[in-house]
Design a protein around this motif. Structure first.
Motif, PDB file in Angstrom:
ATOM      1  N   UNK A 160     -32.939  28.065  67.793  1.00  0.00           N
ATOM      2  CA  UNK A 160     -33.511  29.783  67.801  1.00  0.00           C
ATOM      3  C   UNK A 160     -33.077  31.038  69.008  1.00  0.00           C
ATOM      4  N   UNK A 161     -33.549  31.171  70.236  1.00  0.00           N
ATOM      5  CA  UNK A 161     -33.014  31.383  71.255  1.00  0.00           C
ATOM      6  C   UNK A 161     -32.228  30.612  72.395  1.00  0.00           C
ATOM      7  N   UNK A 162     -31.359  31.201  73.235  1.00  0.00           N
ATOM      8  CA  UNK A 162     -30.661  30.096  73.765  1.00  0.00           C
ATOM      9  C   UNK A 162     -31.023  30.604  75.187  1.00  0.00           C
ATOM     10  N   UNK A 163     -30.961  29.935  76.034  1.00  0.00           N
ATOM     11  CA  UNK A 163     -31.400  29.802  77.494  1.00  0.00           C
ATOM     12  C   UNK A 163     -30.344  29.428  78.538  1.00  0.00           C
ATOM     13  N   UNK A 164     -30.362  29.671  79.677  1.00  0.00           N
ATOM     14  CA  UNK A 164     -29.470  29.587  80.637  1.00  0.00           C
ATOM     15  C   UNK A 164     -29.772  28.711  81.945  1.00  0.00           C
ATOM     16  N   UNK A 186     -30.116  33.972  77.353  1.00  0.00           N
ATOM     17  CA  UNK A 186     -28.774  34.311  77.793  1.00  0.00           C
ATOM     18  C   UNK A 186     -28.775  35.729  75.783  1.00  0.00           C
ATOM     19  N   UNK A 187     -29.789  35.986  75.260  1.00  0.00           N
ATOM     20  CA  UNK A 187     -29.455  36.615  74.493  1.00  0.00           C
ATOM     21  C   UNK A 187     -29.690  38.105  74.617  1.00  0.00           C
ATOM     22  N   UNK A 188     -28.687  39.308  73.883  1.00  0.00           N
ATOM     23  CA  UNK A 188     -28.191  40.141  74.668  1.00  0.00           C
ATOM     24  C   UNK A 188     -29.618  40.839  73.972  1.00  0.00           C
ATOM     25  N   UNK A 189     -29.100  42.017  75.175  1.00  0.00           N
ATOM     26  CA  UNK A 189     -30.353  42.797  75.344  1.00  0.00           C
ATOM     27  C   UNK A 189     -31.358  42.211  76.419  1.00  0.00           C
ATOM     28  N   UNK A 190     -31.527  41.043  76.712  1.00  0.00           N
ATOM     29  CA  UNK A 190     -33.077  41.148  77.457  1.00  0.00           C
ATOM     30  C   UNK A 190     -32.339  40.449  78.774  1.00  0.00           C
ATOM     31  N   UNK A 191     -32.882  40.197  79.378  1.00  0.00           N
ATOM     32  CA  UNK A 191     -33.048  39.946  81.198  1.00  0.00           C
ATOM     33  C   UNK A 191     -33.212  39.669  82.003  1.00  0.00           C
ATOM     34  N   UNK A 192     -34.767  38.807  81.460  1.00  0.00           N
ATOM     35  CA  UNK A 192     -35.663  37.709  82.500  1.00  0.00           C
ATOM     36  C   UNK A 192     -35.331  36.300  82.564  1.00  0.00           C
ATOM     37  N   UNK A 193     -36.446  35.694  83.241  1.00  0.00           N
ATOM     38  CA  UNK A 193     -35.569  34.947  83.764  1.00  0.00           C
ATOM     39  C   UNK A 193     -37.166  33.903  83.659  1.00  0.00           C
ATOM     40  N   UNK A 194     -37.382  32.475  83.583  1.00  0.00           N
ATOM     41  CA  UNK A 194     -39.061  31.775  83.452  1.00  0.00           C
ATOM     42  C   UNK A 194     -38.276  30.892  84.844  1.00  0.00           C
TER      43      UNK A 194
END
Length: 94
Positions: A36-40, A73-81
């Motif tokens: 669905x979405x990607x994370x780094x 790493x989604x376009x327009x997003x800048x949060x971390x977890x």
């Protein structure tokens, strides 16, 4: 015990900038899976799929490596977890 309001693992951040080219979750691609979405991972840079994805490879990466932090790493997003503290935060640009 209450979770902290901020991440207590900031010192684990080694990688902030996402790669210029991302082709998807390598583990999903290898098995024909979907994401669905990607994370780094902020520790090693591995790109993996999110918890909303069927295989939840970002979480599995945390469980296997104990790397506590990841970023979108989604376009327009800048949060971390932080998986340990269960808190979202933002890293200042370098």
């Amino acid at each position: 015990m209450a979770k902290p309001a901020t991440c207590t693992h900031i010192s684990a951040i080694k990688i902030v900038e996402k790669p210029s080219r991302i082709v998807g979750c390598a583990q999903c691609r290898a098995t024909g899976g979907e994401w669905v979405h990607l994370r780094m991972c902020h520790s090693c840079g591995e790109i993996a799929c999110c918890d909303e994805s069927p295989n939840q490879h970002a979480r599995r990466h945390f469980e296997a490596t104990h790397h506590p932090l990841m970023r979108t790493v989604e376009r327009g997003e800048a949060w971390s977890w932080c998986f340990v503290d269960e808190v979202e935060f933002q890293v200042a640009p370098v």
